[in-house]
Design a protein around this motif. Structure first.
Motif, PDB file in Angstrom:
ATOM      1  N   SER A 192       0.767  -1.232   0.005  1.00 42.97           N
ATOM      2  CA  SER A 192       0.303  -0.012  -0.069  1.00 42.97           C
ATOM      3  C   SER A 192       0.953   1.309   0.104  1.00 42.97           C
ATOM      4  CB  SER A 192      -0.845  -0.018   1.419  1.00 42.97           C
ATOM      5  OG  SER A 192      -1.793  -1.023   1.189  1.00 42.97           O
ATOM      6  N   ILE A 193       0.564   2.278  -0.679  1.00 41.70           N
ATOM      7  CA  ILE A 193       1.169   3.512  -0.801  1.00 41.70           C
ATOM      8  C   ILE A 193       0.412   4.447   0.275  1.00 41.70           C
ATOM      9  CG2 ILE A 193       1.798   5.496  -2.273  1.00 41.70           C
ATOM     10  CD1 ILE A 193       1.249   3.676  -4.760  1.00 41.70           C
ATOM     11  N   PRO A 194       1.302   5.048   1.329  1.00 42.20           N
ATOM     12  CA  PRO A 194       0.550   5.750   2.044  1.00 42.20           C
ATOM     13  C   PRO A 194       0.558   7.237   1.179  1.00 42.20           C
ATOM     14  CG  PRO A 194       2.989   5.835   2.536  1.00 42.20           C
ATOM     15  CD  PRO A 194       2.426   4.795   1.380  1.00 42.20           C
ATOM     16  N   VAL A 195      -0.814   7.700   1.739  1.00 44.93           N
ATOM     17  CA  VAL A 195      -1.154   9.155   0.871  1.00 44.93           C
ATOM     18  C   VAL A 195      -1.285  10.132   2.032  1.00 44.93           C
ATOM     19  CG1 VAL A 195      -2.223   8.060  -0.943  1.00 44.93           C
ATOM     20  CG2 VAL A 195      -3.671   8.675   0.922  1.00 44.93           C
ATOM     21  N   VAL A 196      -1.106  11.508   1.803  1.00 46.56           N
ATOM     22  CA  VAL A 196      -1.257  12.549   2.512  1.00 46.56           C
ATOM     23  C   VAL A 196      -2.667  12.726   3.026  1.00 46.56           C
ATOM     24  CG1 VAL A 196      -0.704  15.247   2.654  1.00 46.56           C
ATOM     25  CG2 VAL A 196       0.897  13.667   1.566  1.00 46.56           C
ATOM     26  N   LYS A 197      -2.869  12.847   4.383  1.00 48.73           N
ATOM     27  CA  LYS A 197      -4.139  13.114   4.995  1.00 48.73           C
ATOM     28  C   LYS A 197      -4.739  14.455   4.406  1.00 48.73           C
ATOM     29  CE  LYS A 197      -3.907   9.821   8.825  1.00 48.73           C
ATOM     30  NZ  LYS A 197      -3.929   9.824  10.383  1.00 48.73           N
ATOM     31  N   ALA A 198      -5.860  14.427   3.649  1.00 51.97           N
ATOM     32  CA  ALA A 198      -6.337  15.738   3.258  1.00 51.97           C
ATOM     33  C   ALA A 198      -7.145  16.579   4.429  1.00 51.97           C
ATOM     34  CB  ALA A 198      -7.494  15.392   2.303  1.00 51.97           C
ATOM     35  N   THR A 199      -6.874  17.839   4.609  1.00 56.72           N
ATOM     36  CA  THR A 199      -7.861  18.749   5.592  1.00 56.72           C
ATOM     37  C   THR A 199      -9.243  18.525   5.193  1.00 56.72           C
ATOM     38  OG1 THR A 199      -7.558  20.633   4.116  1.00 56.72           O
ATOM     39  CG2 THR A 199      -5.638  20.128   5.709  1.00 56.72           C
ATOM     40  N   ASN A 200      -9.659  18.239   4.063  1.00 56.12           N
ATOM     41  CA  ASN A 200     -10.974  17.966   3.731  1.00 56.12           C
ATOM     42  C   ASN A 200     -11.513  16.576   3.616  1.00 56.12           C
ATOM     43  OD1 ASN A 200     -13.614  17.842   2.598  1.00 56.12           O
ATOM     44  ND2 ASN A 200     -13.301  19.977   1.522  1.00 56.12           N
ATOM     45  N   LYS A 201     -12.342  15.926   4.282  1.00 58.46           N
ATOM     46  CA  LYS A 201     -12.740  14.547   4.102  1.00 58.46           C
ATOM     47  C   LYS A 201     -12.740  14.087   2.696  1.00 58.46           C
ATOM     48  CE  LYS A 201     -14.723  13.782   8.795  1.00 58.46           C
ATOM     49  NZ  LYS A 201     -15.779  13.452   9.405  1.00 58.46           N
ATOM     50  N   LYS A 202     -13.282  14.935   1.801  1.00 57.34           N
ATOM     51  CA  LYS A 202     -13.572  14.459   0.350  1.00 57.34           C
ATOM     52  C   LYS A 202     -12.285  15.155  -0.613  1.00 57.34           C
ATOM     53  CE  LYS A 202     -18.493  13.716   1.032  1.00 57.34           C
ATOM     54  NZ  LYS A 202     -20.016  14.085   0.620  1.00 57.34           N
ATOM     55  N   VAL A 203     -11.576  14.418  -0.967  1.00 59.90           N
ATOM     56  CA  VAL A 203     -10.540  14.994  -1.715  1.00 59.90           C
ATOM     57  C   VAL A 203     -10.594  13.985  -3.188  1.00 59.90           C
ATOM     58  CG1 VAL A 203      -8.795  13.064  -0.912  1.00 59.90           C
ATOM     59  CG2 VAL A 203      -8.053  15.242  -1.845  1.00 59.90           C
ATOM     60  N   LEU A 204     -10.405  15.026  -4.244  1.00 60.95           N
ATOM     61  CA  LEU A 204     -10.545  14.116  -5.619  1.00 60.95           C
ATOM     62  C   LEU A 204      -9.266  13.431  -5.709  1.00 60.95           C
ATOM     63  CD1 LEU A 204     -11.793  17.207  -7.569  1.00 60.95           C
ATOM     64  CD2 LEU A 204     -13.035  15.518  -6.579  1.00 60.95           C
ATOM     65  N   THR A 205      -9.666  12.322  -6.398  1.00 63.57           N
ATOM     66  CA  THR A 205      -8.397  11.500  -6.984  1.00 63.57           C
ATOM     67  C   THR A 205      -7.141  12.163  -7.552  1.00 63.57           C
ATOM     68  OG1 THR A 205      -9.583   9.512  -6.758  1.00 63.57           O
ATOM     69  CG2 THR A 205      -7.607   9.295  -8.338  1.00 63.57           C
ATOM     70  N   LYS A 206      -7.625  12.930  -8.345  1.00 66.37           N
ATOM     71  CA  LYS A 206      -6.395  13.791  -9.065  1.00 66.37           C
ATOM     72  C   LYS A 206      -5.573  14.621  -8.186  1.00 66.37           C
ATOM     73  CE  LYS A 206      -9.233  17.967 -10.351  1.00 66.37           C
ATOM     74  NZ  LYS A 206      -8.083  18.985  -9.867  1.00 66.37           N
ATOM     75  N   ASP A 207      -6.148  15.118  -6.771  1.00 68.18           N
ATOM     76  CA  ASP A 207      -5.490  15.913  -5.936  1.00 68.18           C
ATOM     77  C   ASP A 207      -4.715  15.075  -4.867  1.00 68.18           C
ATOM     78  OD1 ASP A 207      -6.222  18.082  -7.433  1.00 68.18           O
ATOM     79  OD2 ASP A 207      -8.126  18.225  -6.383  1.00 68.18           O
TER      80      ASP A 207
END
Length: 215
Positions: free
Chosen positions: A57-72
């Motif tokens: 699994s690739i860890p991703v940066v936690k978004a400040t907004n719960k709903k983040v677009l895949t492209k972002d």
């Protein structure tokens, strides 16, 4: 197969079922405007390790907004996951017939850094296309495509690592091939494309064509 277009999510070293769609359909559209879905193939792949299925699994940066677009979605490098993935792939496939033949072409994905998950997955996909000698017609969505669109055969959520979330797919039926640890655990179907190319090499494309041609 009801349409000439297939709609897919982005995927990290996508499973064999995913690559079957890339050769089945004349037009492939990859969704980038969806709300990012966790615990999916978007940032995960399954390989065959010494103890059975090994998820990477690739860890991703936690978004400040719960709903983040895949492209972002941004990749996190807080841990040295690339080194761990590399060691896991080496342990799983070093004794496979075609490991030495392909591994040098894949090394950069575990030494270089990409900011965007989507761009990283796209680069990996392009490399795999070269190995398979594929030139699919791929586009990316300009806006989110609602589920149920009659224009597409939609596999964005059907192709999923969790069996409880997988949808029906009557155009894919796995066929056994020789795997490194097959004598220990038996054949494990629909692993990452890595499992196929390291074990079958130049015959990988023939395999992809065979698992749907007789359905």
């Amino acid at each position: 197969m009801n349409n000439t277009k297939v709609l897919l999510a982005t995927s990290f070293f996508a499973p064999i079922q995913y690559y079957c769609k890339l050769i089945q359909y004349p037009e492939i559209v990859i969704e980038q405007w969806e709300h990012y879905s966790k615990q999916s193939y978007r940032n995960r792949c399954n390989i065959y390790g010494a103890n059975g299925v090994l998820p990477l699994s690739i860890p991703v940066v936690k978004a400040t907004n719960k709903k983040v677009l895949t492209k972002d979605v941004k990749i996190s490098y807080d841990t040295n996951w690339q080194k761990l993935h590399w060691k896991g792939i080496e342990a799983a496939y070093k004794s496979s017939p075609f490991y030495e033949y392909y591994i040098d072409d894949l090394e950069r994905f575990f030494t270089q850094k990409w900011d965007s998950l989507l761009e990283y997955n796209n680069e990996i996909q392009s490399e795999i296309f070269g190995i398979l000698e594929l030139e699919p017609n791929i586009q990316f969505t300009n806006d989110f495509i609602e589920f149920g669109s009659p224009e597409f055969d939609d596999f964005r959520e059907i192709i999923h690592p969790k069996s409880s979330k997988q949808g029906p797919d009557n155009t894919f039926k796995a066929k056994a091939y020789t795997q490194v640890f097959g004598d220990k655990y038996g054949f494990i179907e629909n692993l990452s494309i890595l499992d196929l190319i390291f074990n079958l090499g130049p015959d990988s494309l023939d395999y992809l064509e065979s698992v749907h041609s007789n359905l």
